[in-house]
Design an enzyme around this catalytic site. Sequence first.
Site, PDB file in Angstrom:
ATOM      1  N   GLY A 146       4.876   1.324   4.732  1.00 48.74           N
ATOM      2  CA  GLY A 146       6.191   1.946   4.596  1.00 48.74           C
ATOM      3  C   GLY A 146       7.236   1.075   3.917  1.00 48.74           C
ATOM      4  O   GLY A 146       7.969   1.544   3.033  1.00 48.74           O
ATOM      5  N   GLU A 164      -6.827   4.596   7.822  1.00 48.26           N
ATOM      6  CA  GLU A 164      -6.663   6.020   7.496  1.00 48.26           C
ATOM      7  C   GLU A 164      -7.922   6.561   6.822  1.00 48.26           C
ATOM      8  O   GLU A 164      -8.291   7.726   7.010  1.00 48.26           O
ATOM      9  CB  GLU A 164      -5.408   6.207   6.621  1.00 48.26           C
ATOM     10  N   GLY A 213       2.402   2.210  10.677  1.00 43.48           N
ATOM     11  CA  GLY A 213       3.325   3.322  10.491  1.00 43.48           C
ATOM     12  C   GLY A 213       4.032   3.759  11.758  1.00 43.48           C
ATOM     13  O   GLY A 213       4.667   4.810  11.786  1.00 43.48           O
ATOM     14  N   SER A 273       3.510  -2.182  10.350  1.00 41.21           N
ATOM     15  CA  SER A 273       4.968  -2.166  10.526  1.00 41.21           C
ATOM     16  C   SER A 273       5.625  -3.509  10.206  1.00 41.21           C
ATOM     17  O   SER A 273       6.552  -3.934  10.903  1.00 41.21           O
ATOM     18  CB  SER A 273       5.327  -1.702  11.941  1.00 41.21           C
ATOM     19  N   ASN A 289       0.866  -1.184   0.000  1.00 42.34           N
ATOM     20  CA  ASN A 289       0.000   0.000   0.000  1.00 42.34           C
ATOM     21  C   ASN A 289       0.899   1.228   0.000  1.00 42.34           C
ATOM     22  O   ASN A 289       1.476   1.580   1.027  1.00 42.34           O
ATOM     23  CB  ASN A 289      -0.892  -0.039   1.248  1.00 42.34           C
ATOM     24  N   HIS A 304      -9.485   0.855   5.053  1.00 45.66           N
ATOM     25  CA  HIS A 304      -8.193   1.139   5.696  1.00 45.66           C
ATOM     26  C   HIS A 304      -8.414   2.116   6.854  1.00 45.66           C
ATOM     27  O   HIS A 304      -9.251   3.020   6.769  1.00 45.66           O
ATOM     28  CB  HIS A 304      -7.212   1.716   4.686  1.00 45.66           C
ATOM     29  N   LYS A 364       0.083   4.248  -0.318  1.00 44.48           N
ATOM     30  CA  LYS A 364      -0.591   5.434   0.245  1.00 44.48           C
ATOM     31  C   LYS A 364      -0.358   6.644  -0.665  1.00 44.48           C
ATOM     32  O   LYS A 364      -0.263   6.491  -1.873  1.00 44.48           O
ATOM     33  CB  LYS A 364      -0.111   5.694   1.677  1.00 44.48           C
ATOM     34  N   GLU A 414      -5.264  -5.149  10.675  1.00 42.38           N
ATOM     35  CA  GLU A 414      -4.297  -4.070  10.849  1.00 42.38           C
ATOM     36  C   GLU A 414      -4.581  -3.331  12.160  1.00 42.38           C
ATOM     37  O   GLU A 414      -5.395  -2.386  12.183  1.00 42.38           O
ATOM     38  CB  GLU A 414      -4.368  -3.085   9.686  1.00 42.38           C
TER      39      GLU A 414
END
Length: 255
Positions: free
Chosen positions: A235, A97, A173, A213, A9, A95, A11, A167
């Site tokens: 990330g 976010e 993150g 992570s 992902n 997600h 982002k 998640e």
Amino acid sequence: MRRPFVAGNWKMNLTLAQGKALAAAIAADCPAGDSVDVALCPASPYLLPVKDAIAGSGVQLGAQNAYFAAPGAFTGEIALDMLLDVGCQWVILGHSERRQFFGDTDALINKKLIAARQKGLGVIFCVGELLAERQENRTEAVLETQMAGGLADVDAAMFEGVVIAYEPVWAIGTGVTASPEQAEAAHLYLRNWVRSHYNNAAADQLRIQYGGSVKPDNAAELLSQPNVDGALVGGASLKPEQFLPIIQAARGIVK
Ligand code: PEP
């Protein structure tokens, strides 16, 4: 049998040139017929160039969001038909976010999920608890609410194209990863949820990714858990030297 599935992902990151180079580097190491499913989920303006960069490889294309309605007057939104048109096989929905910053409720996610499945698009459906919810021992209650809400009116046939991504929000993150035991416990809960709300076949075939992570140095241990079938990677998916070892850790794992 469940094929491992690792998705990146991206982002709202990268330039066009960086995205093309990253996609090409991943594609070069993931041939068609590989033992692991790999998907890249770039920001929407980069879907087409990434599609070109992964052509002929085993890498699949995914989007990070979509709207449920048919194409029309919805400024700023992206229709599922458009995602199919540019070659997407997957869309990430729910997600954290999106839930936190853009008002994606369980009911909205449910509408998107049903529309995506009706179009034949695979869905990576994200669920996970906040840190405070875990500390209050409410993880399972939160997962129950998100699963029941997001999957309302989704029958077993429609559910077949759904992958769940567990998640924990506190691990996204942050550099803090759920322990293999914490991940396994949540994944087992989710699989059992599917067993009791659908059937044994749906539960046994369901692929559940862990996200939060994931890095090269923790991927193998997480992926070795009986109910962890892959990873949704943020990330670490932005650098080939981090994402490729995670994919490598997933190769050959069949549960
Ligand atoms: C994610 O955003 O889905 C995610 C898991 O991010 P990260 O790997 O950076 O924690």
